[in-house]
Design a protein around this motif. Structure first.
Motif, PDB file in Angstrom:
ATOM      1  N   GLU A   1      41.893  28.025  33.775  1.00 15.61           N
ATOM      2  CA  GLU A   1      41.795  26.691  34.346  1.00 15.61           C
ATOM      3  C   GLU A   1      42.783  25.725  33.706  1.00 15.61           C
ATOM      4  O   GLU A   1      43.140  25.837  32.532  1.00 15.61           O
ATOM      5  CB  GLU A   1      40.367  26.128  34.186  1.00 15.61           C
ATOM      6  CG  GLU A   1      39.926  25.898  32.766  1.00 15.61           C
ATOM      7  CD  GLU A   1      38.593  25.196  32.670  1.00 15.61           C
ATOM      8  OE1 GLU A   1      38.016  24.800  33.697  1.00 15.61           O
ATOM      9  OE2 GLU A   1      38.102  25.019  31.528  1.00 15.61           O
ATOM     10  N   PHE A   2      43.179  24.755  34.515  1.00 14.90           N
ATOM     11  CA  PHE A   2      44.126  23.731  34.093  1.00 14.90           C
ATOM     12  C   PHE A   2      43.512  22.808  33.047  1.00 14.90           C
ATOM     13  O   PHE A   2      42.338  22.436  33.148  1.00 14.90           O
ATOM     14  CB  PHE A   2      44.533  22.918  35.325  1.00 14.90           C
ATOM     15  CG  PHE A   2      45.234  21.633  35.016  1.00 14.90           C
ATOM     16  CD1 PHE A   2      44.555  20.431  35.052  1.00 14.90           C
ATOM     17  CD2 PHE A   2      46.581  21.624  34.691  1.00 14.90           C
ATOM     18  CE1 PHE A   2      45.187  19.238  34.778  1.00 14.90           C
ATOM     19  CE2 PHE A   2      47.225  20.430  34.415  1.00 14.90           C
ATOM     20  CZ  PHE A   2      46.526  19.238  34.454  1.00 14.90           C
ATOM     21  N   ILE A   3      44.318  22.438  32.047  1.00 13.12           N
ATOM     22  CA  ILE A   3      43.913  21.475  31.037  1.00 13.12           C
ATOM     23  C   ILE A   3      44.773  20.221  31.115  1.00 13.12           C
ATOM     24  O   ILE A   3      44.281  19.106  31.216  1.00 13.12           O
ATOM     25  CB  ILE A   3      43.993  22.069  29.628  1.00 13.12           C
ATOM     26  CG1 ILE A   3      43.004  23.204  29.469  1.00 13.12           C
ATOM     27  CG2 ILE A   3      43.748  20.998  28.576  1.00 13.12           C
ATOM     28  CD1 ILE A   3      41.573  22.785  29.621  1.00 13.12           C
ATOM     29  N   ALA A   4      46.102  20.403  31.027  1.00 13.88           N
ATOM     30  CA  ALA A   4      46.989  19.248  30.976  1.00 13.88           C
ATOM     31  C   ALA A   4      48.411  19.662  31.282  1.00 13.88           C
ATOM     32  O   ALA A   4      48.783  20.820  31.098  1.00 13.88           O
ATOM     33  CB  ALA A   4      46.942  18.593  29.590  1.00 13.88           C
ATOM     34  N   THR A   5      49.189  18.710  31.750  1.00 16.66           N
ATOM     35  CA  THR A   5      50.626  18.895  31.868  1.00 16.66           C
ATOM     36  C   THR A   5      51.335  17.698  31.268  1.00 16.66           C
ATOM     37  O   THR A   5      50.763  16.613  31.133  1.00 16.66           O
ATOM     38  CB  THR A   5      51.090  19.047  33.330  1.00 16.66           C
ATOM     39  OG1 THR A   5      50.562  17.952  34.111  1.00 16.66           O
ATOM     40  CG2 THR A   5      50.654  20.364  33.934  1.00 16.66           C
TER      41      THR A   5
ATOM     42  N   TYR B   1      49.144  14.501  32.596  1.00 18.38           N
ATOM     43  CA  TYR B   1      47.990  14.645  33.490  1.00 18.38           C
ATOM     44  C   TYR B   1      46.954  15.508  32.791  1.00 18.38           C
ATOM     45  O   TYR B   1      47.305  16.432  32.057  1.00 18.38           O
ATOM     46  CB  TYR B   1      48.405  15.284  34.819  1.00 18.38           C
ATOM     47  CG  TYR B   1      49.349  14.430  35.614  1.00 18.38           C
ATOM     48  CD1 TYR B   1      50.720  14.496  35.423  1.00 18.38           C
ATOM     49  CD2 TYR B   1      48.870  13.539  36.569  1.00 18.38           C
ATOM     50  CE1 TYR B   1      51.593  13.695  36.146  1.00 18.38           C
ATOM     51  CE2 TYR B   1      49.731  12.738  37.307  1.00 18.38           C
ATOM     52  CZ  TYR B   1      51.094  12.826  37.084  1.00 18.38           C
ATOM     53  OH  TYR B   1      51.947  12.033  37.805  1.00 18.38           O
ATOM     54  N   TYR B   2      45.682  15.210  33.046  1.00 16.56           N
ATOM     55  CA  TYR B   2      44.604  15.918  32.368  1.00 16.56           C
ATOM     56  C   TYR B   2      43.508  16.319  33.346  1.00 16.56           C
ATOM     57  O   TYR B   2      43.242  15.632  34.337  1.00 16.56           O
ATOM     58  CB  TYR B   2      43.968  15.033  31.293  1.00 16.56           C
ATOM     59  CG  TYR B   2      44.892  14.670  30.167  1.00 16.56           C
ATOM     60  CD1 TYR B   2      45.633  13.494  30.195  1.00 16.56           C
ATOM     61  CD2 TYR B   2      45.033  15.516  29.071  1.00 16.56           C
ATOM     62  CE1 TYR B   2      46.490  13.164  29.157  1.00 16.56           C
ATOM     63  CE2 TYR B   2      45.895  15.183  28.027  1.00 16.56           C
ATOM     64  CZ  TYR B   2      46.607  14.025  28.082  1.00 16.56           C
ATOM     65  OH  TYR B   2      47.463  13.705  27.051  1.00 16.56           O
ATOM     66  N   ALA B   3      42.843  17.408  33.021  1.00 18.08           N
ATOM     67  CA  ALA B   3      41.616  17.759  33.726  1.00 18.08           C
ATOM     68  C   ALA B   3      40.519  16.766  33.322  1.00 18.08           C
ATOM     69  O   ALA B   3      40.500  16.278  32.191  1.00 18.08           O
ATOM     70  CB  ALA B   3      41.191  19.174  33.358  1.00 18.08           C
ATOM     71  N   ASP B   4      39.625  16.493  34.243  1.00 23.95           N
ATOM     72  CA  ASP B   4      38.546  15.547  33.952  1.00 23.95           C
ATOM     73  C   ASP B   4      37.708  16.002  32.760  1.00 23.95           C
ATOM     74  O   ASP B   4      37.186  15.170  32.003  1.00 23.95           O
ATOM     75  CB  ASP B   4      37.658  15.384  35.176  1.00 23.95           C
ATOM     76  CG  ASP B   4      38.331  14.603  36.288  1.00 23.95           C
ATOM     77  OD1 ASP B   4      37.846  14.670  37.429  1.00 23.95           O
ATOM     78  OD2 ASP B   4      39.350  13.923  36.015  1.00 23.95           O
ATOM     79  N   SER B   5      37.586  17.304  32.581  1.00 20.09           N
ATOM     80  CA  SER B   5      36.730  17.841  31.524  1.00 20.09           C
ATOM     81  C   SER B   5      37.249  17.546  30.120  1.00 20.09           C
ATOM     82  O   SER B   5      36.479  17.618  29.153  1.00 20.09           O
ATOM     83  CB  SER B   5      36.569  19.348  31.703  1.00 20.09           C
ATOM     84  OG  SER B   5      37.830  19.990  31.653  1.00 20.09           O
TER      85      SER B   5
END
Length: 122
Positions: free
Chosen positions: A46-50, A59-63
């Motif tokens: 799953e995506f975390i950040a870019t 950019y960040y995942a809401d989690s």
């Protein structure tokens, strides 16, 4: 082509911090946007950040928003992931990769590192 090596993982208690590093080889590192992802056992990556090539956009995942911070030092060919207030649900293998700044899709990213294990105990 960029080669990536993650480091900095470990075992910590809930509420503690870790800083992950992603070291890149190759003189074109500074031209790439970079991403952090994670994969927990039995779950999809799953995506975390870019972060943009310059570091000016992130950019960040809401989690993880508000707890994790992505940064980079192009002079050192390194991207960082500062992780604060860690939770047991953050336990996963963490990966960095090159890819589009605004994408959150694993399939859009390349040059994956081998990952570094983060374990958060309660």
């Amino acid at each position: 082509q960029v080669q990536l090596v993650e480091s900095g993982g470990g075992l910590v208690q809930a509420g503690e911090t870790l800083r992950l590093s992603c070291a890149a080889s190759g003189r074109t590192f500074s031209s790439y946007a970079m991403g952090w992802f994670r994969q927990a056992p039995g779950k999809e990556r799953e995506f975390i950040a870019t972060i943009s090539w310059s570091g000016s956009s992130t950019y960040y995942a809401d989690s993880v928003k508000g707890r994790f911070t992505v940064s980079r030092d192009n002079a050192k060919n390194t991207v960082y992931l500062q992780m604060n207030s860690l939770k047991p649900e953050d336990t996963a293998v963490y990966y960095c990769a090159t890819g589009p700044l605004r994408s959150r899709e694993v399939a859009d990213f390349r040059s994956w590192g081998q990952g570094t294990q983060v374990t958060v105990s309660s």
